[in-house]
Every structure is written in structure tokens, then in C-alpha cells.
Design a protein around this motif. Structure first.
Motif, short mmCIF file in Angstrom:
data_model
loop_
_atom_site.label_atom_id
_atom_site.label_comp_id
_atom_site.label_asym_id
_atom_site.label_seq_id
_atom_site.Cartn_x
_atom_site.Cartn_y
_atom_site.Cartn_z
N ARG A 113 -62.76 -99.37 7.51
CA ARG A 113 -62.76 -98.13 6.74
C ARG A 113 -63.95 -97.29 7.15
N ASN A 114 -63.82 -95.99 6.98
CA ASN A 114 -64.97 -95.12 7.22
C ASN A 114 -65.87 -95.10 5.99
N GLY B 164 -64.35 -94.59 2.67
CA GLY B 164 -63.39 -95.59 2.21
C GLY B 164 -61.99 -95.42 2.74
N THR B 165 -61.77 -94.47 3.63
CA THR B 165 -60.44 -94.26 4.20
C THR B 165 -60.08 -95.39 5.15
N LEU B 166 -58.86 -95.91 5.02
CA LEU B 166 -58.40 -97.00 5.88
C LEU B 166 -58.17 -96.47 7.29
#
Length: 387
Positions: free
Chosen positions: A197-198, A201-203
Motif C-alpha cells: 500500500r502507499n 493506504g491505497t492498495l
């Protein structure tokens, strides 16, 4: 660790593979849709799937090395009794040699990229771009996490992963049917799942690794990434997962097989089907992109490239065999199958039209040295026979 319940043939096969599975391809045989042949005189299993009358298997038999000949002979006898024509895909040089002695045809199928985690680092000029991409994403706050569904399922996470998977296949549209698995959260069979994740919190990526050598080796199987994610996200994910597993005591990571890579057609005794596989790799611009897959694995500058072979009953036609090994799963199956078949028939009728077009990328000196070393004492067996 909680184990998933096992039942029927797949459960029996899974138990054998857990103890005797030293081939990186063994856990792929637990994918849905396979049938199983179990040895009677020895403990072992060969998984196969039927394509017409061709019985396609993946990797070596799952058994002790000293039992491989006996189990193989039992399986060949079984296939003959059912009218099946055995096709052994992605087998090792030892298995290829054994089958050549039984009058099967043998072709180079591809190369498997291996990272020896005890010695592997990102140092060296060959890994310069890889090293910079990994460091850049580390600085940007991209992080690794592991999911263990056999301990506790997380429906929210699985839905998030399913959306990424859906987007991935909407773009790619297909995958190789029998040589690439699925996530199978309901029955992991020892898989390890990693995500990155970045910082927000993006997958970004999802990876699934299959165990072999009783968990001392893991083979990357499923790879999904966010299509508009940062450059190098998948490379970062693989390196991060590999280093995590190294800390857990894993000795070896397989980046899996690059199909049709490294096929040499300069030998005057080259089989016509070998030429066809070479043409598929270099010239087919539809369907599965074999050449780019090889290029991706080469970025990691693997410790070794292990040769894999395609071994088949001589009664199997070249067109049927080539269609079977490039068989894909996706929304365009029927149309893609017809394009493949027209391509193969055209090659059979007009081979000279294709022989002077496109060559595969050349390996650097270090890659050539590791390829030679990986072939070992069997490196010359193909020169002894004309397959």
C-alpha cells in the motif's frame, strides 16, 4: 497454525505435496479442474487436465526422486488404458531425460527464474534500475503487509483485493489457464499472500506465493497491481516479500517460468515444433505476451535460470499441442483460440514467411553464465538425441 479441511482426491494430493513437493510447480496442481493419478507401487501423484485426448500435466511428478521413474511408468500405462496422450509441461531436465528414454518427444519450453535468498542482494550494475525503483518507493512510504486467511478471514480486505483483481483482468482480459493459479483464500494450501500500500493506504499490489521444499522455497504465482500505480510497484512488492520471507528462514524464491524463453533454433537438427514455439514467442502480438514476461523476470537478475521442458506423445499434432500450451482463460477465449489456430496452420503451410522475423532478447554475460551453471550434468542430453 489452523489447517483447512481436506477431502477427496485434491485433499489426498495436497497431503502428498506437503511432504514430497520439491518442485515449484507442484502446488499449481491443486487448482480446480484437475484430475489426479495416484501411484499404486509408490507414494506419489500426477495431476492432469484433459484437452481433447491430451492429458496435460504441469511440472514433475510429486514423489521421491528415486520413485519418479516408477510413478511415471504407472501414469503412462494408465493414460494408454484410457486412450489419453500424455503431455508433460514444464518438467525438469531430469524428468525430460527420463521420458526421452521412453521414446517421448522433448522440446525446450522455457526458463524458470530463481532467487537464492542466502546470497541475493540488490547490489551490482545489472540491478541498478531495480534498486532505484525499490528505494524510491520505500522513501515514498510504500509498505508491505501479509494476509493469513487460514488463521482468520477478512471479508473487507478480500473484497478490496477482488476489486483490484477485476480491474487487472478487465485490462489484461486473459491468463494462461493451467500454469497460473488463483488466490483461493478458502483453501490456501500453504500459500503466502502479500499486499503493498502507499502512504495513504491505497492498495497497490497483491501477490500469492506457492510453497515447495516443505516451505523452504516459495514460487510467485498470482501478481495483480493497480493499473495507475507508481512505476516499479510490482518489483518493489516482490523484493519486499522476498526479504520478509528470507527473514522467516525461506531459502529460495522462484519467479516462476518464463514460457518459450531461451529457445535455440540455430541447431540444424531443430524440431519444427521447436521452431513454432520460437515464432510464437517472437512474433505473436495477440494473446499472452511471453516476451514481456521474460523481460520482467530479467529485471531481477536471477541467481539462476533453470531450463524447463515440454515432453509429449508423438501422436499429438503440433497445432493441437501449441494451442494447448498457449491456452488462456478470459472473455475472449473462442476468438483468441481461432486466431491462434490460424496462426499455427499458416506457419505449418508457409514456415519461411516467419523464419527471418524477430529474435528474442539476448542475455547478458552474467545471465548466460548462470544459465550454463543451472543446466548441470544434463546440459548435453539434447545433443545425444534428435527429438
Amino acid at each position: 497454525m489452523k489447517k483447512e479441511p481436506l477431502s477427496g482426491d485434491v485433499g489426498r494430493a495436497a497431503q502428498i505435496i506437503r511432504t514430497l513437493g520439491d518442485d515449484s510447480q507442484h502446488c499449481l496442481t491443486l487448482n480446480p479442474g484437475n484430475s489426479y493419478f495416484f501411484g499404486s507401487g509408490v507414494c506419489g501423484v500426477i495431476a492432469y487436465t484433459l484437452t481433447g485426448k491430451s492429458a496435460m500435466s504441469q511440472g514433475n511428478p510429486a514423489c521421491r526422486f528415486e520413485d519418479m521413474a516408477c510413478l511415471t511408468d504407472e501414469y503412462i500405462t494408465f493414460c494408454k488404458s484410457r486412450g489419453y496422450r500424455p503431455v508433460f509441461n514444464s518438467v525438469s531436465v531430469e524428468m525430460a531425460d527420463l521420458l526421452a528414454e521412453r521414446n517421448f518427444s522433448v522440446l525446450k519450453y522455457g526458463e524458470e527464474a530463481i532467487l537464492n535468498l542466502e546470497s541475493y542482494t540488490l547490489a551490482g550494475g545489472e540491478k541498478g534500475t531495480l534498486r532505484r525503483n525499490v528505494a524510491k518507493l520505500d522513501r515514498a512510504g510504500v509498505f508491505l503487509e501479509e494476509y493469513r486467511p487460514e488463521e482468520k478471514r477478512n471479508p473487507v480486505l478480500e473484497e478490496e483485493i477482488a476489486k483490484l483483481e477485476e480491474q487487472w483482468f478487465a485490462d489484461k482480459k486473459l491468463k494462461l489457464t493451467y500454469s497460473v493459479g488463483d488466490l483461493q483464500f478458502e483453501k490456501p494450501y500453504g500459500r503466502r499472500y502479500f499486499m503493498t500500500r502507499n502512504a495513504q493506504g491505497t492498495l497497490l499490489t497483491v501477490l500469492a506465493f506457492l510453497p515447495y521444499k516443505e516451505g523452504k522455497g516459495y514460487c510467485v504465482d498470482v501478481m495483480y497491481r493497480k493499473l495507475d500505480g507508481p512505476t516499479g510497484a510490482m518489483e518493489h512488492a516482490i523484493i519486499s516479500a522476498a526479504m520478509k520471507m528470507k527473514n522467516d528462514g525461506v531459502k529460495e524464491i522462484s519467479l516462476n517460468i518464463a514460457p518459450l524463453a531461451g529457445i535455440n533454433v540455430t541447431d540444424p537438427d531443430t524440431d519444427r515444433l521447436q521452431e513454432l514455439l520460437h515464432v510464437i514467442y517472437n512474433q505473436m502480438d495477440f494473446g499472452y505476451d511471453f516476451k514481456n514476461l521474460y523481460r520482467f523476470k530479467s529485471k531481477f537478475d536471477p541467481t539462476a535460470w533453470k531450463e524447463r521442458y515440454l515432453v509429449y506423445d508423438k501422436k499429438v499434432s503440433p497445432v493441437r499441442l501449441a494451442t494447448s500450451i498457449t491456452r488462456t482463460k478470459g472473455a475472449v477465449d473462442v476468438g483468441l483460440y481461432m486466431r491462434y489456430k490460424r496462426f499455427f496452420v499458416s506457419w505449418l503451410l508457409f514456415p519461411n514467411r516467419y523464419r527471418e522475423q524477430g529474435e528474442e532478447p539476448q542475455m547478458n554475460h552474467a545471465q548466460q553464465s548462470r544459465m550454463t551453471a543451472s543446466a548441470g550434468k544434463y546440459s548435453g542430453f539434447r545433443k545425444k538425441r534428435r527429438f
